[in-house]
Design a protein around this motif. Structure first.
Motif, PDB file in Angstrom:
ATOM      1  N   LEU A 196       0.372  -1.210  -0.244  1.00  0.00           N
ATOM      2  CA  LEU A 196      -0.024  -0.098   0.154  1.00  0.00           C
ATOM      3  C   LEU A 196       0.470   1.173  -0.365  1.00  0.00           C
ATOM      4  O   LEU A 196       0.547   2.265  -1.017  1.00  0.00           O
ATOM      5  N   LEU A 197       2.213   1.388   0.694  1.00  0.00           N
ATOM      6  CA  LEU A 197       2.709   2.389   0.988  1.00  0.00           C
ATOM      7  C   LEU A 197       3.444   2.541  -0.897  1.00  0.00           C
ATOM      8  O   LEU A 197       3.936   4.019  -0.781  1.00  0.00           O
ATOM      9  N   LEU A 198       4.488   1.675  -1.048  1.00  0.00           N
ATOM     10  CA  LEU A 198       5.244   2.007  -2.113  1.00  0.00           C
ATOM     11  C   LEU A 198       4.801   1.212  -3.575  1.00  0.00           C
ATOM     12  O   LEU A 198       5.567   1.120  -4.742  1.00  0.00           O
ATOM     13  N   GLU A 199       3.564   0.430  -3.546  1.00  0.00           N
ATOM     14  CA  GLU A 199       3.103   0.534  -4.441  1.00  0.00           C
ATOM     15  C   GLU A 199       1.989   0.657  -5.386  1.00  0.00           C
ATOM     16  O   GLU A 199       1.666   1.072  -4.823  1.00  0.00           O
ATOM     17  N   GLU A 200       1.852   0.003  -7.250  1.00  0.00           N
ATOM     18  CA  GLU A 200       0.380   0.243  -7.207  1.00  0.00           C
ATOM     19  C   GLU A 200      -0.851  -0.960  -7.557  1.00  0.00           C
ATOM     20  O   GLU A 200      -1.775  -0.760  -7.692  1.00  0.00           O
ATOM     21  N   GLY A 201       0.057  -2.323  -6.831  1.00  0.00           N
ATOM     22  CA  GLY A 201      -1.029  -3.341  -6.955  1.00  0.00           C
ATOM     23  C   GLY A 201      -0.886  -3.632  -8.598  1.00  0.00           C
ATOM     24  O   GLY A 201      -1.727  -4.417  -8.244  1.00  0.00           O
ATOM     25  N   HIS A 202       0.258  -3.416  -9.424  1.00  0.00           N
ATOM     26  CA  HIS A 202      -0.091  -4.001 -11.032  1.00  0.00           C
ATOM     27  C   HIS A 202       0.520  -5.387 -10.841  1.00  0.00           C
ATOM     28  O   HIS A 202       1.559  -5.295 -10.359  1.00  0.00           O
ATOM     29  N   ILE A 203      -0.747  -6.167 -11.631  1.00  0.00           N
ATOM     30  CA  ILE A 203      -0.215  -7.196 -11.217  1.00  0.00           C
ATOM     31  C   ILE A 203      -1.018  -8.097 -12.941  1.00  0.00           C
ATOM     32  O   ILE A 203      -1.908  -7.268 -12.686  1.00  0.00           O
ATOM     33  N   ALA A 204       0.029  -8.591 -14.005  1.00  0.00           N
ATOM     34  CA  ALA A 204      -1.206  -8.550 -15.314  1.00  0.00           C
ATOM     35  C   ALA A 204      -1.187 -10.425 -15.091  1.00  0.00           C
ATOM     36  O   ALA A 204      -0.321 -10.770 -15.059  1.00  0.00           O
ATOM     37  N   LEU A 205      -2.354 -10.567 -15.656  1.00  0.00           N
ATOM     38  CA  LEU A 205      -2.961 -11.944 -15.574  1.00  0.00           C
ATOM     39  C   LEU A 205      -2.831 -12.684 -16.730  1.00  0.00           C
ATOM     40  O   LEU A 205      -3.676 -13.085 -17.504  1.00  0.00           O
ATOM     41  N   THR A 206      -1.004 -13.034 -17.203  1.00  0.00           N
ATOM     42  CA  THR A 206      -0.555 -13.440 -18.485  1.00  0.00           C
ATOM     43  C   THR A 206      -0.398 -15.172 -18.450  1.00  0.00           C
ATOM     44  O   THR A 206      -0.107 -15.407 -16.707  1.00  0.00           O
ATOM     45  N   LEU A 207      -0.450 -15.467 -19.022  1.00  0.00           N
ATOM     46  CA  LEU A 207      -0.222 -16.894 -18.923  1.00  0.00           C
ATOM     47  C   LEU A 207       1.412 -17.313 -18.334  1.00  0.00           C
ATOM     48  O   LEU A 207       1.027 -18.255 -17.804  1.00  0.00           O
ATOM     49  N   PRO A 208       2.663 -16.553 -18.348  1.00  0.00           N
ATOM     50  CA  PRO A 208       3.577 -16.454 -17.937  1.00  0.00           C
ATOM     51  C   PRO A 208       3.746 -16.712 -16.298  1.00  0.00           C
ATOM     52  O   PRO A 208       3.688 -17.316 -15.784  1.00  0.00           O
ATOM     53  N   LEU A 209       2.911 -15.358 -15.979  1.00  0.00           N
ATOM     54  CA  LEU A 209       2.705 -15.118 -14.489  1.00  0.00           C
ATOM     55  C   LEU A 209       1.503 -15.959 -13.981  1.00  0.00           C
ATOM     56  O   LEU A 209       2.167 -16.342 -12.794  1.00  0.00           O
ATOM     57  N   LEU A 210       0.869 -16.569 -14.585  1.00  0.00           N
ATOM     58  CA  LEU A 210      -0.242 -17.188 -13.816  1.00  0.00           C
ATOM     59  C   LEU A 210       0.524 -18.978 -13.330  1.00  0.00           C
ATOM     60  O   LEU A 210       0.649 -19.236 -12.730  1.00  0.00           O
ATOM     61  N   GLY A 211       1.439 -19.195 -14.452  1.00  0.00           N
ATOM     62  CA  GLY A 211       2.603 -20.040 -14.118  1.00  0.00           C
ATOM     63  C   GLY A 211       3.402 -19.788 -13.251  1.00  0.00           C
ATOM     64  O   GLY A 211       3.147 -21.131 -12.350  1.00  0.00           O
ATOM     65  N   ALA A 212       4.055 -18.893 -13.138  1.00  0.00           N
ATOM     66  CA  ALA A 212       5.138 -18.988 -12.518  1.00  0.00           C
ATOM     67  C   ALA A 212       4.653 -18.740 -10.876  1.00  0.00           C
ATOM     68  O   ALA A 212       5.260 -19.489 -10.181  1.00  0.00           O
ATOM     69  N   MET A 213       3.097 -17.907 -10.775  1.00  0.00           N
ATOM     70  CA  MET A 213       2.530 -17.670  -9.401  1.00  0.00           C
ATOM     71  C   MET A 213       1.998 -19.260  -8.924  1.00  0.00           C
ATOM     72  O   MET A 213       1.790 -19.533  -7.281  1.00  0.00           O
ATOM     73  N   ALA A 214       2.212 -20.160 -10.092  1.00  0.00           N
ATOM     74  CA  ALA A 214       0.938 -21.683  -8.963  1.00  0.00           C
ATOM     75  C   ALA A 214       2.417 -22.087  -9.200  1.00  0.00           C
ATOM     76  O   ALA A 214       2.111 -22.844  -7.455  1.00  0.00           O
ATOM     77  N   TRP A 215       3.901 -22.185  -9.305  1.00  0.00           N
ATOM     78  CA  TRP A 215       5.234 -22.979  -8.892  1.00  0.00           C
ATOM     79  C   TRP A 215       5.640 -22.172  -7.739  1.00  0.00           C
ATOM     80  O   TRP A 215       5.873 -22.980  -6.970  1.00  0.00           O
TER      81      TRP A 215
END
Length: 284
Positions: A196-215
């Motif tokens: 909340l203090l340092l970032e804007e909460g950006h996260i793009a739900l792309t296929l690479p990100l979803l795969g990396a998140m799952a792992w």
């Protein structure tokens, strides 16, 4: 069987964290990604805890001890490393700083835990540090090093060192699954205000990100951390920390296979020295 398989499995899975960080960087802010990872890990671990009816902490003190471990092992360590790399610290330098952990752990183990570090183990620690340094040296480059990012990364290394010692002192009685769940409660609580203090909460739900998140959730947050807690419970913290010397060589091999990154002769020698250092340090 688990005692024999746990160390190599831990190193293999832990090394994938560098690959995850590389995949995620273009798609999400670092602390935001970590916060979502912690929350998803809580859902998975909470389901496991309920399914197996794992015993809950007996009182607020056990809850607090596990949550403090989570703040140190996950919140401040991962947050510090991810933030520093995002703000200009070369990945090679961050790996070198993380490689100081076994040295700091060995220095603190005797006064804080009463673990005596033998001359043979010190030899292994220093050999492993030399090997890990050779592996990451070609990646450092000649760019400037932001002092703030360097300091934050160093604090992250101190955090995981103190977290390992804290876990050894306080976490031996708590069920490992429940312990991990409580740790991620602490990690999420400390990371949320930073997001909340340092970032804007950006996260793009792309296929690479979803795969990396799952792992990141299943492999790292559940698998690797479970193995780490098991190793801390059943071994000396200096020996466990020394295993981290094998992470840069394994990560370099993964990057070679997945991204075509080159491996030169110096790095090959470093891999051999890192493995030799761990072998020597493991025979106290």
């Amino acid at each position: 069987m688990l005692a024999r398989l746990a160390p190599p499995l831990f190193v293999l899975i832990w090394a994938t964290g560098f690959i995850v960080a590389r995949i995620v960087a273009p798609h999400a802010e670092p602390l935001t990604f970590l916060l979502v990872r912690y929350l998803l890990a809580l859902l998975v671990l909470g389901g496991i805890v309920l399914a197996v009816r794992a015993p809950w902490p007996r009182d607020g003190r056990e809850w607090g001890q596990a949550m403090v471990a989570g703040v140190l092992l996950h919140g401040f360590y991962l947050g510090g490393v991810f933030w520093s790399v995002k703000h200009g610290l070369p990945a090679g330098i961050s790996a070198l700083i993380a490689g100081l952990q076994p040295l700091v752990t060995a220095a603190l183990a005797q006064p804080l835990l009463g673990e005596k570090v033998s001359a043979r183990r010190w030899t292994g620690i220093l050999t492993g540090l030399a090997g890990a340094s050779l592996v990451v040296a070609p990646k450092i480059g000649d760019g400037g090093v932001p002092p703030l990012a360097l300091g934050v990364c160093f604090l992250g290394m101190l955090s995981i060192t103190l977290g390992t010692i804290w876990q050894k002192r306080t976490g031996n009685m708590l069920d490992l699954r429940m312990n991990a769940f409580a740790q991620y409660v602490g990690a999420a609580l400390v990371t949320l205000p930073l997001v909340l203090l340092l970032e804007e909460g950006h996260i793009a739900l792309t296929l690479p990100l979803l795969g990396a998140m799952a792992w990141a959730v299943l492999g790292l947050s559940v698998g690797a951390i479970g193995l780490l807690l098991y190793l801390i419970r059943h071994g000396a913290v200096v020996g466990v920390a020394t295993l981290l010397y094998l992470v840069p060589p394994v990560a370099a091999l993964m990057a070679f296979v997945l991204f075509g990154e080159t491996l030169n002769g110096v790095q090959m020698i470093g891999m051999i020295l890192a493995a030799l250092g761990v072998a020597v340090a493991s025979r106290n």
